[in-house]
Design an enzyme around this catalytic site. Structure first.
Site, mmCIF file in Angstrom:
data_model
loop_
_atom_site.group_PDB
_atom_site.id
_atom_site.type_symbol
_atom_site.label_atom_id
_atom_site.label_comp_id
_atom_site.label_asym_id
_atom_site.label_seq_id
_atom_site.Cartn_x
_atom_site.Cartn_y
_atom_site.Cartn_z
ATOM 1 N N LYS A 133 0.831 -1.200 0.000
ATOM 2 C CA LYS A 133 0.000 0.000 0.000
ATOM 3 C C LYS A 133 0.867 1.252 0.000
ATOM 4 O O LYS A 133 0.582 2.221 -0.716
ATOM 5 C CB LYS A 133 -0.910 0.012 1.226
ATOM 6 C CG LYS A 133 -2.017 -1.025 1.211
ATOM 7 C CD LYS A 133 -2.773 -1.002 2.536
ATOM 8 C CE LYS A 133 -3.824 -2.098 2.580
ATOM 9 N NZ LYS A 133 -4.474 -2.188 3.901
ATOM 10 N N GLN A 177 -5.457 -2.263 9.532
ATOM 11 C CA GLN A 177 -5.075 -3.524 8.902
ATOM 12 C C GLN A 177 -5.616 -4.714 9.698
ATOM 13 O O GLN A 177 -5.392 -4.823 10.906
ATOM 14 C CB GLN A 177 -3.545 -3.621 8.812
ATOM 15 C CG GLN A 177 -3.039 -4.853 8.107
ATOM 16 C CD GLN A 177 -3.448 -4.902 6.652
ATOM 17 O OE1 GLN A 177 -3.479 -3.886 5.974
ATOM 18 N NE2 GLN A 177 -3.770 -6.079 6.167
ATOM 19 N N ASP A 200 -12.279 2.392 2.606
ATOM 20 C CA ASP A 200 -12.640 1.013 2.272
ATOM 21 C C ASP A 200 -14.106 0.905 1.861
ATOM 22 O O ASP A 200 -14.507 -0.045 1.196
ATOM 23 C CB ASP A 200 -12.399 0.095 3.474
ATOM 24 C CG ASP A 200 -11.160 -0.756 3.306
ATOM 25 O OD1 ASP A 200 -10.682 -0.890 2.168
ATOM 26 O OD2 ASP A 200 -10.664 -1.298 4.303
#
Length: 373
Positions: A133, A177, A200
């Site tokens: 990422k 995460q 997200d």
């Protein structure tokens, strides 16, 4: 039709990764982390059933949207007729567009989008994914923030860091995460993330707006968003088409169905309680497979000329491979590519799109925060 039991694929930029002893991890050359998970099948002709989680913009202009990106490289068999939708190429186009917009925003108002990631513990798989990422952010000029906490950190410590990022104007997207250590309540922690920074796209209010007509979610979940973007940029018309989504997870299947419906397709969802899954799928002009069972969707499930988007990334044992395994999708590629008009490969199809959409959501968040057009 033979009976079967299958699970819904849960692809996500914050995918759950389980210990190697139970669910062996696999990594592609680009660092993508995969895992497999056992499911139960009673269909005799299917391969060993294992489940993997796959990772992978605002609507493009008409000139961009019609830019087809097809590949007919070695992944197709000699007798294949389907065009291969090259997700790597399309994701690269999107990253290039994001890079231009990030630079324009910086030059115009002095603001650079920022994405914050909180990681708890020292899992190698999670660390690899966070590193990927960070590299993706760097490639387009987005600032990457990281907080690394020890395995024994408290839930309140994580919440405190989320709250700090919520209040930090330089942070426009926040990811926690997963998986979190077992002593933490995942729901309590994720609920703290500001909906305006939930890149997200899993916040219930975002999902609710996606399901309602004339409402716009702040963010669309990255993988289903990537699926629709693949269709748009490959010149595939969705309006008025029959579409079937195989799988009904909150992360891929359900939002993908809602997005197709919002594009004026007539949508059916095939899931573990659907008695005539094969028959329904065969009626579709567009198939999105996101169930997490290798090769479940066979060639005779596909209507001639249909477009197939395969979200699954499943490792299956292969003694001929130096790695001892190979990657396959939820669709039996060798069969489907002889029937479909276009199909995504595995790997190299939907996977690269997910992180591209994560970057795009972060850019959208930053633009929204400053009303930057």
């Amino acid at each position: 039709m033979a009976s079967m039991i299958f699970t819904d694929c849960s692809s996500s930029t914050t995918a759950r990764l389980l210990p190697f002893t139970r669910n062996p991890l696999f990594r592609l050359r680009d660092g993508t982390v995969l895992l497999r998970r056992l499911v139960t099948l009673t269909t005799s002709h299917l391969p060993s059933p294992r489940r993997a989680l796959a990772f992978g913009s605002s609507s493009p202009s008409p000139s961009t949207r019609v830019t087809a990106s097809f590949s007919t490289e070695a992944s197709t068999s000699a007798s294949a007729t389907a065009k291969v939708i090259d997700g790597k190429s399309i994701a690269k186009q999107i990253r290039d567009e994001i890079s231009v917009e990030v630079a324009r925003m910086k030059d115009a108002i002095g603001v650079v989008p920022g994405l914050a990631v909180i990681i708890v513990g020292d899992r190698k798989d999670s660390a690899t994914y966070v590193r990927n990422k960070r590299k993706a952010c760097e490639s387009v000029g987005i600032i990457s923030f990281e907080v690394r906490l020890p395995e024994d950190a408290t839930e309140q410590e994580v919440i405190n860091h989320i709250s700090e990022f919520n209040n930090d104007s330089s942070v426009h997207g926040i990811l926690v995460q997963l998986p979190l250590p077992s002593h933490m309540n995942e729901t309590n922690i994720l609920d703290v993330v500001n909906i305006e920074k939930d890149v997200d796209g899993f916040h219930p209010l975002n999902m609710g707006c996606l399901a309602m007509r004339d409402r716009e979610p702040m963010f669309v979940p990255c993988t289903p968003k990537g699926c629709i973007e693949l269709l748009h940029r490959s010149g595939v018309s969705i309006k008025g088409k029959r579409a079937v989504v195989v799988g009904r997870s909150n992360i891929v299947g359900m939002p993908a169905a809602l997005l197709l419906q919002n594009e004026n397709a007539t949508v059916s969802i095939v899931h573990s309680r659907t008695p005539n899954a094969e028959e329904l799928t065969r009626q579709a002009d567009i198939v999105i497979a996101a169930v997490g069972v290798p090769n479940m969707v066979r060639g005779n499930w596909i209507k001639p000329g249909a477009v197939v988007i395969d979200v699954g990334i499943n490792p299956v044992e292969d003694a001929k491979s130096p790695r001892g395994y190979r990657l396959v999708g939820d669709v039996c590629y060798e069969e489907a590519c002889k029937v479909a008009s276009a199909i995504t490969p595995v790997p190299g199809g939907v996977g690269p799109m997910t992180i591209a959409m994560l970057l795009d959501n972060t850019l959208i968040s930053a633009k929204r925060a400053y009303n930057f057009k």
